[in-house]
Design an enzyme around this catalytic site. Sequence first.
Site, short mmCIF file in Angstrom:
data_model
loop_
_atom_site.label_atom_id
_atom_site.label_comp_id
_atom_site.label_asym_id
_atom_site.label_seq_id
_atom_site.Cartn_x
_atom_site.Cartn_y
_atom_site.Cartn_z
N ARG A 65 0.83 -1.21 0.00
CA ARG A 65 0.00 0.00 0.00
C ARG A 65 0.86 1.25 0.00
O ARG A 65 2.02 1.23 0.37
CB ARG A 65 -0.92 0.00 1.22
CG ARG A 65 -2.10 -0.95 1.07
CD ARG A 65 -3.04 -0.89 2.26
NE ARG A 65 -2.42 -1.44 3.46
CZ ARG A 65 -1.92 -0.73 4.45
NH1 ARG A 65 -1.96 0.59 4.41
NH2 ARG A 65 -1.37 -1.33 5.49
N LYS A 76 -8.35 -2.27 1.77
CA LYS A 76 -8.14 -1.39 2.92
C LYS A 76 -8.85 -0.04 2.74
O LYS A 76 -9.19 0.62 3.72
CB LYS A 76 -6.64 -1.20 3.19
CG LYS A 76 -6.02 -2.37 3.96
CD LYS A 76 -6.76 -2.61 5.27
CE LYS A 76 -5.98 -3.36 6.34
NZ LYS A 76 -5.65 -4.75 6.05
N HIS A 131 -9.26 -3.54 13.35
CA HIS A 131 -8.24 -4.20 12.51
C HIS A 131 -7.76 -5.42 13.29
O HIS A 131 -6.74 -5.41 13.96
CB HIS A 131 -7.08 -3.23 12.23
CG HIS A 131 -6.09 -3.78 11.23
ND1 HIS A 131 -4.76 -3.41 11.22
CD2 HIS A 131 -6.24 -4.65 10.21
CE1 HIS A 131 -4.14 -4.03 10.23
NE2 HIS A 131 -5.02 -4.80 9.62
N SER A 171 0.24 -4.87 10.42
CA SER A 171 0.56 -5.78 9.34
C SER A 171 1.75 -6.69 9.69
O SER A 171 2.78 -6.22 10.17
CB SER A 171 0.91 -4.94 8.12
OG SER A 171 1.08 -5.78 7.02
N LYS A 214 -2.07 -11.75 12.73
CA LYS A 214 -3.54 -11.85 12.80
C LYS A 214 -4.04 -13.04 11.97
O LYS A 214 -4.82 -13.86 12.45
CB LYS A 214 -4.21 -10.57 12.27
CG LYS A 214 -3.97 -9.35 13.13
CD LYS A 214 -4.71 -8.12 12.60
CE LYS A 214 -4.26 -7.70 11.21
NZ LYS A 214 -2.85 -7.33 11.10
N THR A 215 -3.60 -13.11 10.72
CA THR A 215 -4.06 -14.18 9.84
C THR A 215 -3.51 -15.53 10.31
O THR A 215 -4.24 -16.51 10.44
CB THR A 215 -3.64 -13.91 8.38
OG1 THR A 215 -4.19 -12.66 7.99
CG2 THR A 215 -4.15 -14.99 7.44
N ASP A 275 -8.93 -10.33 9.41
CA ASP A 275 -8.35 -8.98 9.34
C ASP A 275 -9.26 -7.81 9.72
O ASP A 275 -8.78 -6.83 10.25
CB ASP A 275 -7.82 -8.76 7.92
CG ASP A 275 -6.82 -7.62 7.81
OD1 ASP A 275 -5.81 -7.67 8.53
OD2 ASP A 275 -7.05 -6.69 7.04
N1 LIG Z 1 5.78 -16.33 16.33
C1 LIG Z 1 5.07 -15.97 15.27
N2 LIG Z 1 3.77 -15.62 15.40
C2 LIG Z 1 3.05 -15.23 14.35
N3 LIG Z 1 3.53 -15.15 13.09
C3 LIG Z 1 4.82 -15.50 12.89
C4 LIG Z 1 5.64 -15.92 13.96
N4 LIG Z 1 6.86 -16.19 13.47
C5 LIG Z 1 6.81 -15.96 12.15
N5 LIG Z 1 5.59 -15.55 11.78
C6 LIG Z 1 5.22 -15.17 10.40
O1 LIG Z 1 4.81 -13.80 10.43
C7 LIG Z 1 3.82 -13.58 9.46
C8 LIG Z 1 2.55 -13.03 10.09
O2 LIG Z 1 1.76 -12.56 9.04
P1 LIG Z 1 0.18 -12.48 9.03
O3 LIG Z 1 -0.29 -12.71 7.64
O4 LIG Z 1 -0.42 -13.34 10.08
O5 LIG Z 1 0.04 -10.94 9.39
P2 LIG Z 1 -1.24 -10.09 9.66
O6 LIG Z 1 -1.19 -9.61 11.07
O7 LIG Z 1 -2.42 -10.86 9.26
O8 LIG Z 1 -0.98 -8.84 8.70
P3 LIG Z 1 -1.86 -8.06 7.62
O9 LIG Z 1 -2.76 -7.15 8.37
O10 LIG Z 1 -0.86 -7.36 6.81
O11 LIG Z 1 -2.59 -9.10 6.83
C9 LIG Z 1 3.56 -14.89 8.77
O12 LIG Z 1 4.32 -14.93 7.61
C10 LIG Z 1 4.05 -15.90 9.81
O13 LIG Z 1 4.47 -17.10 9.21
O1 LIG Z 2 -3.59 -3.94 3.42
C1 LIG Z 2 -2.67 -4.70 3.08
O2 LIG Z 2 -1.94 -4.53 2.13
C2 LIG Z 2 -2.43 -5.90 3.89
C3 LIG Z 2 -2.96 -5.75 5.21
O3 LIG Z 2 -3.84 -6.47 5.61
C4 LIG Z 2 -2.40 -4.69 6.07
O4 LIG Z 2 -1.44 -4.03 5.67
O5 LIG Z 2 -2.93 -4.50 7.18
CA LIG Z 3 -3.64 -10.76 7.28
MN LIG Z 4 -4.49 -6.04 7.64
#
Ligand SMILES: Nc1ncnc2c1ncn2[C@@H]1O[C@H](COP(=O)(O)OP(=O)(O)OP(=O)(O)O)[C@@H](O)[C@H]1O
Ligand SMILES: O=C([O-])CC(=O)C(=O)O
Ligand SMILES: [Ca+2]
Ligand SMILES: [Mn+2]
Length: 727
Positions: free
Chosen positions: A245, A390, A409, A427, A431-432, A446
Amino acid sequence: MHLCYGPTQNPLNSSPNLPSFLTTFSSFFFSQYQDPFDDRIIPNFLLICSNPSHFPVSDPKRSIEMASNGNGNAIGKGNGVPAGRNGLSKIQTQKRQSGIRPDDGAATVKAQTIDELHSLQKKKSAPTTPLDGVQGAFATLTEEERHKQQLQSISASLASLTRETGPKLVRGDPARQSETPRVSHAPDHHFAPTFSASDSSLKFTHVLYNLSPAELYEQAIKYEKGSFITSSGALATLSGAKTGRSPKDKRVVRDDTTEDELWWGKGSPNIEMDEHTFLVNRERAVDYLNSLDKVFVNDQFLNWDPENRIKVRIVSARAYHSLFMHNMCIRPTPEELENFGTPDFTIYNAGQFPCNRYTHYMTSSTSIDLNLGRREMVILGTQYAGEMKKGLFGVMHYLMPMRQILSLHSGCNMGKDGDVALFFGLSGTGKTTLSTDHNRYLIGDDEHCWSDKGVSNIEGGCYAKCIDLSREKEPDIWNAIKFGTVLENVVFDEHTREVDYLDKSVTENTRAAYPIEYIPNAKIPCVGPHPKNVILLACDAFGVLPPVSKLNLAQTMYHFISGYTALVAGTEEGVKEPRATFSACFGAAFIMLHPTKYAAMLASKMEKHGATGWLVNTGWSGGSYGAGSRMKLAYTRKIIDAIHSGKLLNANYKKTEVFGLEIPTEVEGVPSDILDPVNTWSNKKAYKETLLKLGGLFKSNFEVFMNHKIGKDDKLTEEIVAAGPNF
Ligand SMILES: Nc1ncnc2c1ncn2[C@@H]1O[C@H](COP(=O)(O)OP(=O)(O)OP(=O)(O)O)[C@@H](O)[C@H]1O
Ligand SMILES: O=C([O-])CC(=O)C(=O)O
Ligand SMILES: [Ca+2]
Ligand SMILES: [Mn+2]
């Protein structure tokens, strides 16, 4: 086949042991309680069904009887063809009544020509087929009239505001010549060019309306460079120059209403633009889209709470964008699509086309412009699909608080006993990854709403980071990367099309977008009761925050408002390695109102429903980034398990210095010595210095919030300020 809601049973009748809060929900929310909690939970109400009126799968008249080559059949023997000289069959010169006669004579194709044969291959299906006995607003319309209304609505969306006529739209793929253009104007003016007509209003733009994933695959592969089917069936795409983004290029129209309502100024993500400039960019986007041979239109929903569902329309130029939103928004049933009417909000994604840098307020060739009054968003100069997702999240952060609903979020899941957990975090904090838990129902990964009735997912899909993805550590996400899933910016083997998830050649921010039902234990509909645990995820690059701490309400609010993490590289442009970031409400890039408004709502909801706050560090242990290493995902999962099970609530705790965090002395499955980070640093002096440094960063970040009241009186505000680091 398509997804539809099957018959629901009332779980309250059959499951006498359900917690009482469930009675505040409509019973259909929980019909999956009948299912034994094994490792493949399929919610009752998500049934795959085929409606015979749309999908005459067994219609013998329509099936193509494939003729075999007749290798084993001697021609002219016993197949009704008279034998000629030397026993060879006579050449048939007359056209047979029944169509093309296959060599072996056993089966007959009903077509007279190749074109007819090809036309037999495809059956009419939703959303273009009218339903039998339809109800609703469009019940009495013919299919043709409905198409016309739909086109007029789209034409109105795509109309220039400065010219008299809207674009000439026609439904369907321009590649199919057989489709004769049916014109639809809004307003339906005369045909002849007037002063205000431009060349673009003389040509046709084809509308590809709510195409299916299969159709979008074909469009992408045929027309979009960089689109390929990977070995698992997912569609690999490239998002172009932007692989994350661009928050600095986001603009929000400041008018009389938003002037008072929104958060402006220091720290706010809302960089202002005026209405006129918005219209300049809108015209640019609309003209670009109308100049194309075809555009994609998605009409979909946001928010699984039926009372607060928002209708969105996405107009875009790429099959990639259409498939992405198909996966990420809630997919309407054919019935819902038929009664869609006019959207509540429209996105014009002209991402391939730049904004004009000489336009006021523009600082680059990228611009993402939100106009709440017009209920429109314009995207110029970036093809990163996450902007759409987003951008709409920002809209929800405005609309929902107006209805006393908190937008979050966060990820969200639910245990078999109905215990809901929220996972906040910036990010890349998890979360995911952590909400996708094989032992729990996934509500969403998310974006959520927390209303008086409980939680609801805003989206219909998940958007997982896939850098370093492994089948072993994240099996459910791995398995979700199949036909229908959009894989952004990944690298794969030219021949086998196996994806190499370790490869960062295009970007570190590789992503997979898939419909939520690709996760086997998704909770459909994606709603649940009030949360029991509120987990704040921070990826601490300094390596001084404990793996887990239990928070009181004031501490939860302090950390929620602070929104600390080390931003993991890639999701936002220009970030190359982790660095400490503070982002209010764990999503300052998306909030529209002052952070204290969301914080006050969260505090009152947590208090009212007795939710417990937790701070979980998914970042570094044993030293800062560079020296220590990332917390093992397996340990974080054990910590989360202990939170869900309730075991951690009653553990023994001790208090840390500086941050005053309560940390458990033991967590099942996690080595005890890592629970207090001081144990993991070999250089204790460096640890203390780093701890104080981070504490200082928290303090100076929080200064801007010191003179803002949170809630009705000063009591909570004072408590929150006191809940930060102390030294
Ligand atoms: N201890 C840990 N706990 C959680 N995630 C971990 C850990 N160690 C490594 N990771 C990695 O960190 C990343 C977490 O990314 P995730 O997609 O869950 O982010 P998100 O919070 O959903 O972000 P976004 O809002 O951008 O989608 C993954 O690639 C995961 O494999
Ligand atoms: O929006 C994106 O590109 C991915 C995401 O979930 C974040 O950054 O929170
Ligand atoms: Ca995510
Ligand atoms: Mn997100």
